[in-house]
Design an enzyme around this catalytic site. Sequence first.
Site, PDB file in Angstrom:
ATOM      1  N   LYS A  45       7.525  -2.756   1.270  1.00 45.47           N
ATOM      2  CA  LYS A  45       7.099  -2.200  -0.131  1.00 45.47           C
ATOM      3  C   LYS A  45       7.951  -0.887  -0.469  1.00 45.47           C
ATOM      4  O   LYS A  45       7.782   0.123   0.252  1.00 45.47           O
ATOM      5  CB  LYS A  45       5.773  -1.879  -0.228  1.00 45.47           C
ATOM      6  CG  LYS A  45       5.332  -1.505  -1.662  1.00 45.47           C
ATOM      7  CD  LYS A  45       3.879  -1.016  -1.624  1.00 45.47           C
ATOM      8  CE  LYS A  45       4.073   0.753  -1.560  1.00 45.47           C
ATOM      9  NZ  LYS A  45       4.663   1.333  -2.727  1.00 45.47           N
TER      10      LYS A  45
ATOM     11  N   GLU B 298       6.951   2.594  -6.071  1.00 45.44           N
ATOM     12  CA  GLU B 298       6.837   2.244  -7.532  1.00 45.44           C
ATOM     13  C   GLU B 298       7.991   2.902  -8.180  1.00 45.44           C
ATOM     14  O   GLU B 298       8.340   2.631  -9.263  1.00 45.44           O
ATOM     15  CB  GLU B 298       5.565   2.395  -7.806  1.00 45.44           C
ATOM     16  CG  GLU B 298       5.166   3.956  -7.930  1.00 45.44           C
ATOM     17  CD  GLU B 298       4.161   4.195  -6.801  1.00 45.44           C
ATOM     18  OE1 GLU B 298       4.528   3.652  -5.685  1.00 45.44           O
ATOM     19  OE2 GLU B 298       3.546   5.244  -6.902  1.00 45.44           O
TER      20      GLU B 298
ATOM     21  N   THR C  45       1.615  13.038   4.888  1.00 44.82           N
ATOM     22  CA  THR C  45       0.861  13.228   5.949  1.00 44.82           C
ATOM     23  C   THR C  45      -0.550  12.441   5.505  1.00 44.82           C
ATOM     24  O   THR C  45      -1.108  11.939   6.519  1.00 44.82           O
ATOM     25  CB  THR C  45       0.863  14.455   6.721  1.00 44.82           C
ATOM     26  OG1 THR C  45       1.791  15.040   7.040  1.00 44.82           O
ATOM     27  CG2 THR C  45      -0.190  14.827   7.708  1.00 44.82           C
TER      28      THR C  45
ATOM     29  N   GLU D 100       6.701   8.706   9.492  1.00 46.22           N
ATOM     30  CA  GLU D 100       7.679   9.729   9.512  1.00 46.22           C
ATOM     31  C   GLU D 100       6.890  10.479   8.451  1.00 46.22           C
ATOM     32  O   GLU D 100       6.852  10.072   7.100  1.00 46.22           O
ATOM     33  CB  GLU D 100       9.026   9.248   9.094  1.00 46.22           C
ATOM     34  CG  GLU D 100       9.541   8.397  10.301  1.00 46.22           C
ATOM     35  CD  GLU D 100      10.108   8.925  11.354  1.00 46.22           C
ATOM     36  OE1 GLU D 100       9.872  10.443  11.504  1.00 46.22           O
ATOM     37  OE2 GLU D 100      10.373   8.206  12.266  1.00 46.22           O
TER      38      GLU D 100
ATOM     39  N   CYS E 248      11.684  15.562   3.284  1.00 39.71           N
ATOM     40  CA  CYS E 248      10.707  15.802   4.411  1.00 39.71           C
ATOM     41  C   CYS E 248      11.580  16.765   5.372  1.00 39.71           C
ATOM     42  O   CYS E 248      10.659  17.693   6.028  1.00 39.71           O
ATOM     43  CB  CYS E 248      10.493  14.647   4.872  1.00 39.71           C
ATOM     44  SG  CYS E 248      11.579  13.582   5.685  1.00 39.71           S
TER      45      CYS E 248
ATOM     46  N   GLU F  25       3.973  21.776   1.812  1.00 42.76           N
ATOM     47  CA  GLU F  25       5.185  21.191   1.597  1.00 42.76           C
ATOM     48  C   GLU F  25       5.267  21.317  -0.105  1.00 42.76           C
ATOM     49  O   GLU F  25       4.551  20.752  -0.815  1.00 42.76           O
ATOM     50  CB  GLU F  25       5.136  19.785   2.161  1.00 42.76           C
ATOM     51  CG  GLU F  25       6.454  19.037   2.281  1.00 42.76           C
ATOM     52  CD  GLU F  25       6.369  17.600   2.710  1.00 42.76           C
ATOM     53  OE1 GLU F  25       5.430  16.931   2.770  1.00 42.76           O
ATOM     54  OE2 GLU F  25       7.424  17.047   3.401  1.00 42.76           O
TER      55      GLU F  25
END
Lengths: 518, 550
Positions: free
Chosen positions: A201, A204, A256, A277, A311, A408
Amino acid sequence: MAQNGTKANGLPEEKVFPRPLKDVEVRHTKIFINNEWHCSVSGKKFSTYNPATGAKICDVEEADKADVEKAVEAAKVAGQRGSTWRKTDASSRGGLLNKLADLLERDRHLLATMESMDTGKPFLHSFFIDLDGSIKTLRYFAGWADKIQGKTMPVDDSFLCFTKHEPIGVCGAIIPWNFPLLMFTWKIAPALCCGNTVVLKPAEQTPLTALHMGALIKEAGFPPGVVNILPGFGPTAGGALACHTDVGKVAFTGSTEVGKLIQQESGRSNLKRVTLELGGKNPCIVLADADLRKAVEEAQQGAFFNQGQCCTAASRVFVQEEVYQEFVRLSVERAKRVVPGDPMDPRTSHGPQIDQEQFDKIMEMIKSGKREGAKLECGGVAVRTQGLYIQPTVFSEVQDHMRIAKEEIFGPVQCILKFKTLEEVIQRANSTEYGLVAAVFTRSVDQALCLSSALQCGTVWVNCYNALHAQTPFGGYKMSGFGRELGEYALREYTEVKAVTIKLAETPGETSRDTLPL
Amino acid sequence: MLVKRLHWMMSVVDVDEQAVGESLSLCKENQQHTMSKESSDGRYNGNKRAPASVDTGLPVPVSDLKIEYTKIFINNDWHNSSCGRRIPVYNPATGELICEVEEGDKEDIDKAVKFARQAFQLGSPWRQMDASGRGRLLDELADLVERDRQILATLEAIDSGKLFLTAYYADLIGTIKTLRYYAGWADKIQGKTIPVDGEYFTFTRHEPIGVCGQIIPWNFPLLMFTWKIAPALCCGNTVVIKPAEQTPLSALHMAALIKEAGFPAGVVNVVPGYGPTAGHAIAHHMDIDKVAFTGSTNVGKLIKKAAGDSNLKRVTLELGGKSPNIVFADCDLEHAVEQAHHGLFFNQGQCCIAGSRVFVEEPIYEEFVRRSVERAKRRVLGNPLVPGVDQGPQIDKKQFDKILELIESGKRDGAKLECGGRAWGQKGLFIQPTVFSDVTDDMRIAKEEIFGPVQQIMKFSSTEEVIKRANNTQYGLAAGLFTNDLNKALTISSALQAGTVWVNCYGAVSSQCPFGGYKMSGNGREMGEYGLEEYTEVKTVTIKIPQKNS
């Protein structure tokens, strides 16, 4: 991310730049199952937009649970004993991956253009970094296909014991929007190399290159059902994959928060194998003895590359006291030179953020930085154009407790912190739930090796940043995920080890009869 | 018969063949009350005999064993439980209370994790120790286990109800070999240097993960203790381990040996306790980096979910099985009957690898059933401490009841009860060796893990059919295969969805060989070199260099 080879961190040496294609016609907008294009079972579609202009590119069929069911069934049939795929020689699986790499090279301009349209990343980055990384990843794992070797074990007593590294089965893959094509290949290449089948997948926001890959996979000659591609949303299609009881493994790249949900789904459903990941809040440590100009350059590339949407972003730059002021000065000077612009323009190195939600979140984080007392050195504002551009931003005097030093941001915001001693910086760098990557800039062998051992993260770069390679394992410590992608280590994540132990006859020449008296 | 039994036992867990060989020929004399001649005066006739060492040369249990260690072991010290509660520990052969053990709960786990974390810190003695030094400590621990072999085997037998000789030869040898095997790996956990593109020098380090939580079952308490701690310590981790509440004694004795061997304080912490309290605390702990669990699939699922709920700790699971054992007409029938018998009845059937679905090819089906029934009827039940006894009690009342309930369901579902099927004797938790024939795949006894001395024998006619039926389960732990046809052996071993396939043997587990499940029998592998992967975190270090030189 993924600067393979000499094209690291930006532009190539060639003087004549490749150009994006004009008037790209998007041909593939449907769900790819069994090497065929399907409309969604629900009849729903969703739109994908160009973040540089806000214009709609096209509508794409929206996969949901029913489509996932279809795709998993197709993948299961393709992977069952006696199927074409299971009877294919390992070397031929490698041949197919190489063929797919050839087709990527052929369609390189098209794929790079599509990637930039859909994500807003600069075209030349797409062309040189994402495409190069994708092609190299395919070729790298093509080479592994017939080298996935079991072992024979010298067990005690008269047994012959060997292991086979078998494919796991149907592998679900859920990938993010920041490197759509590259993440696509990071997932499918090792999975196919090991003989699995895949239901993938794409995000989107960015389904287009994945769907084009569907066409290339068919053209390369992969049997039907081996790779299935389902554009859709996380909570629906992603959720259906994560809890499907016929999916033997799921690999996820993303936040996460969602990674935790996926692990829970595995526990709730069928204990499928999970690799994750996830996020990072990566320390980039600059010691006083470093080549300062180089460190400034690499640290800022590390922070701003791909509009900060990595990331691996260098989002906590720790600079040793002696060189702190100078480092900040040079960083600000450099940040001011970055001009956000049209991703299709070869001079552009900085494009728009992916969508309004991310844009708002980044602006909110910048505000929190100001509120909490960090010093805004430059940027901090949106660029006044039609798209979702944010001016590259530098904060100095950042403290560990501030939100911008803990969360983040996933945007073009560089946070610079000061430290005095090695002990102190090790402790502060490790003081996070994340553990994805870290970098160290120093000329001292002692400091480089001491820090690289002490830092709790899956990758440490010394005097470089974002030096990712197909040959090198990549993955997180702690809550940045588990498992490793790329390199030989990735093969572990896509194989199930079977130990076969055979009783040997007590005396040579006899069959395995037990010769002991009753 | 006993020769065969012990021989089989050897293959189960690394048994010292010579030691057994020397003594076993003497011990046939000790066979007594078989099922068919179950004596009226109860099962403890054997106790009237003096320890058989002089007569037989076999090792004997320690008589009047004093239980020395009943407290929680944290930071190389013995602690009372924070909650003040204790766990009563029973001998399942007699139902008698052996002793009470301090009960660990969340607070005790927190304390243990705190010390394990401290022991793991950068610059700690454990982190600064040479890898070869870790290997030496594991070897030293193996030496101490050898020294205390009789004590440990006795503890294990009275605590779990398993046969003393099984404990002595199978569990203890397996334990010692596992420690020595991983002792040898400690300084061979090698990273790689990697020829990456561009001007870089790249290498990997295989670093310890950190604090490892480990939760182990009651069927092989000492062996599972070792399977967990040996690879964890070999790789440089620290450990908080919870033995099963039914069987904490050998784990606590090991704690004393770990201290004596010289492991630094905090490296291994042993916290006896219950699953829903202490186990739950381990699975949800935010400062435990990895959890390894051996037990039921149901609990395994909870543990994986807890990792997702908490801190994404790494998880390895060794769970249940409904392992197929496939017997072809061309095999050595006598051997297959014997192996299939032990593959099911070993350790009172309380094995995750139990061969609990025996598929027999049509032409030999009747004969196989006949011999299996005959073989099962020869089993000697009784005091696990007495040589010559083949089968001890089940671990506890709950398991005992569950097994009898499944036997009832087998009868109800129409399987043919060939022998056994009831409790045995007047006291204790013994169950008659039970054989069902005419078992079909839809019956509960063909689908659910029984974990008791109940053998299911099914019929099959074609290879294709048996592969399909063998794989038609959520489990995928182990499988057995008896044939002399090379093509069948290799085709079927490839086709079976199981982490371990035994050909012409069953239960041949060894330290050198990876062990673990496909599908819902678990995640990850224990033992062998593969076991190291589960206890290390791979770090990539990439250094910029001015120029490449291939």
